[in-house]
Design an enzyme around this catalytic site. Structure first.
Site, PDB file in Angstrom:
ATOM      1  N   ASP A   1       0.808  -1.211   0.000  1.00 56.46           N
ATOM      2  CA  ASP A   1       0.000   0.000   0.000  1.00 56.46           C
ATOM      3  C   ASP A   1       0.852   1.278   0.000  1.00 56.46           C
ATOM      4  OD1 ASP A   1      -3.104   0.838   0.920  1.00 56.46           O
ATOM      5  OD2 ASP A   1      -1.570   2.253   1.540  1.00 56.46           O
TER       6      ASP A   1
ATOM      7  N   VAL B   1      -5.196   2.120  -0.518  1.00 58.90           N
ATOM      8  CA  VAL B   1      -4.956   1.501  -1.828  1.00 58.90           C
ATOM      9  C   VAL B   1      -5.347   0.024  -1.785  1.00 58.90           C
ATOM     10  CG1 VAL B   1      -3.220   0.930  -3.565  1.00 58.90           C
ATOM     11  CG2 VAL B   1      -3.156   3.156  -2.424  1.00 58.90           C
ATOM     12  N   ASP B   2      -4.980  -0.664  -0.720  1.00 58.68           N
ATOM     13  CA  ASP B   2      -5.361  -2.069  -0.576  1.00 58.68           C
ATOM     14  C   ASP B   2      -6.883  -2.234  -0.608  1.00 58.68           C
ATOM     15  OD1 ASP B   2      -2.924  -3.326  -0.495  1.00 58.68           O
ATOM     16  OD2 ASP B   2      -2.758  -3.293   1.683  1.00 58.68           O
ATOM     17  N   VAL B   3      -7.577  -1.423   0.177  1.00 60.05           N
ATOM     18  CA  VAL B   3      -9.027  -1.563   0.276  1.00 60.05           C
ATOM     19  C   VAL B   3      -9.691  -1.237  -1.062  1.00 60.05           C
ATOM     20  CG1 VAL B   3     -11.108  -0.625   1.364  1.00 60.05           C
ATOM     21  CG2 VAL B   3      -9.102  -1.171   2.761  1.00 60.05           C
TER      22      VAL B   3
END
Length: 397
Positions: A140, A169-171
């Site tokens: 991320d 960013v991950d989510v």
């Protein structure tokens, strides 16, 4: 009912840490059967702490509800063969290993699609499955830096770059991947086939910057960190009160003049330097000086009441202790919990769609490492003798 839409859909989950587990958790929230395939010792996300629940970090509990866990040693040929057999019974495979790793394990899309033309196979990586950066790992924070997102974040008087502390960013990547898989499932109902979906953290990080990048492409001017302010409108930022901070958006219509009246600074309502949102953007420091001086005279609750009565958009800059008790969050039933047999209730954020009805149904607690190994093999038609052979050979745990 969203929690049952995907009942009967089986997903093999070879993902770690954030983006991939977020994607498969959403699919599980909608009723899909998620079989989480972990290496001996568990997926990387279990050890990210601090913040621990037993031997697993709290972040793991935020990304892995409504799943089953099987531990398979993919370094052994028997383990790889077992994984292929499980994939043969699944409609969807999701993986987040570095590009090429699943191919080398004999678990890549081309290999599995030889016998499963309708297989939906989603690969999640840092930069994508091809291209000059495809072999590079990334997480991320790396993608926040590499896509320019960090250049937007921070305060203009502080030189050190900042990042969004939540793994945004991950989510976002997890939601993009889930959306893409659902689109493929819909396509199959219309006579389409499966296919390989290429999802990257880079693309997700870039679409987060839709407006700022579009402005740069047109204006060729680099965005600068503005603290809480929006670069395209003013006032649309946080101001310091007597006891905290308040976020105010009073840039459109006649809200600027109403804000001036509420703050008892009506002499600035028609000041030529502040008469429009664009002029206030150009003279932001002057505007901030005036507004901060006014806001610091009273407490946040006073200003919240006064601004809302004047139909001016505002919100207290909340701490998590405020968010936990937020009346709307409670009404929405967005928070959920599950009872750990050893550590008691574990609270987290629930499914966000139709949250009141969705989270009224119990969620399955994130599994312990390899918790369902035997059960998964039994449900997939393996005999007791075969299962014991895998245990004896340390193929599964």
């Amino acid at each position: 009912m969203f929690r049952k839409i995907l009942e009967g859909v089986k997903v093999l989950d070879f993902t770690h840490v954030g983006a991939g587990p977020m994607c498969t958790m959403l699919l599980g929230d909608m009723g899909a059967e998620i079989i989480k395939v972990e290496p001996p010792g568990g997926e990387l996300g279990r050890k990210l702490g601090p913040g621990w629940i037993g031997e697993d970090c709290t972040a793991y509990y935020g990304f892995n509800r409504n799943k089953q866990s099987i531990v398979i040693d993919l370094k052994k040929e028997q383990g790889r063969d077992l994984a292929r057999q499980l994939c043969a019974n699944a409609q969807i495979v999701v993986e987040s290993l570095r590009p090429g790793v699943m191919d080398r394990l004999g678990l890549g899309y081309e290999r599995l699609a030889e016998t499963r033309r309708n297989l939906i196979y989603c690969s999640i990586s840092a930069y994508g499955q091809s291209g000059p950066f495809s072999e590079r790992p990334g997480v991320d924070g790396i993608l926040q830096a590499d896509t320019g997102l960090m250049s937007l974040i921070g305060h203009p008087d502080v030189q050190e770059p900042c990042k969004v502390q939540a793994p945004i960013v991950d989510v976002t990547t997890g939601y993009v991947a889930c959306m893409s898989i659902l689109a493929k499932l819909l396509d199959k109902t219309k006579g389409g086939v499966g296919g390989h979906i290429d999802i990257s953290l880079m693309n997700a990080a870039l679409v987060l910057q839709q407006t700022t990048l579009t402005n740069f492409f047109h204006q060729k001017s680099l965005p600068q960190p503005l603290g809480s302010a929006a670069p395209y409108s003013a006032p649309n930022e946080a101001f310091q009160t007597q006891d905290g901070w308040i976020m105010v958006a009073a840039y459109n219509g006649d809200r600027w003049s109403r804000l001036c009246d509420a703050l008892d600074i009506s002499e600035f309502a028609n000041d030529e330097r502040l008469v429009s949102s664009s002029s206030r953007v150009e003279n932001r420091q002057f505007m901030r000086q005036i507004l901060n001086e006014a806001f610091r005279k009273k407490k946040t609750t006073y200003w919240m009441d006064k601004l809302r009565s004047a139909d001016i958009l505002c919100a207290k800059v909340a701490q998590y202790s405020d968010v936990e008790l937020h009346p709307q969050a409670i009404h929405n039933s967005i928070f959920t919990s599950f009872d750990h047999p050893e550590f008691g209730p574990i609270k987290t954020v629930g499914f966000p769609v139709n949250s009141m009805s969705s989270n009224a149904q119990p969620h399955d607690m994130p599994p312990s490492c390899g918790q369902h190994s035997r059960e998964i093999l039994e449900k997939n038609g393996f005999s007791a003798e075969q299962i014991e052979t895998y245990y004896t050979a340390n193929i599964i745990k």
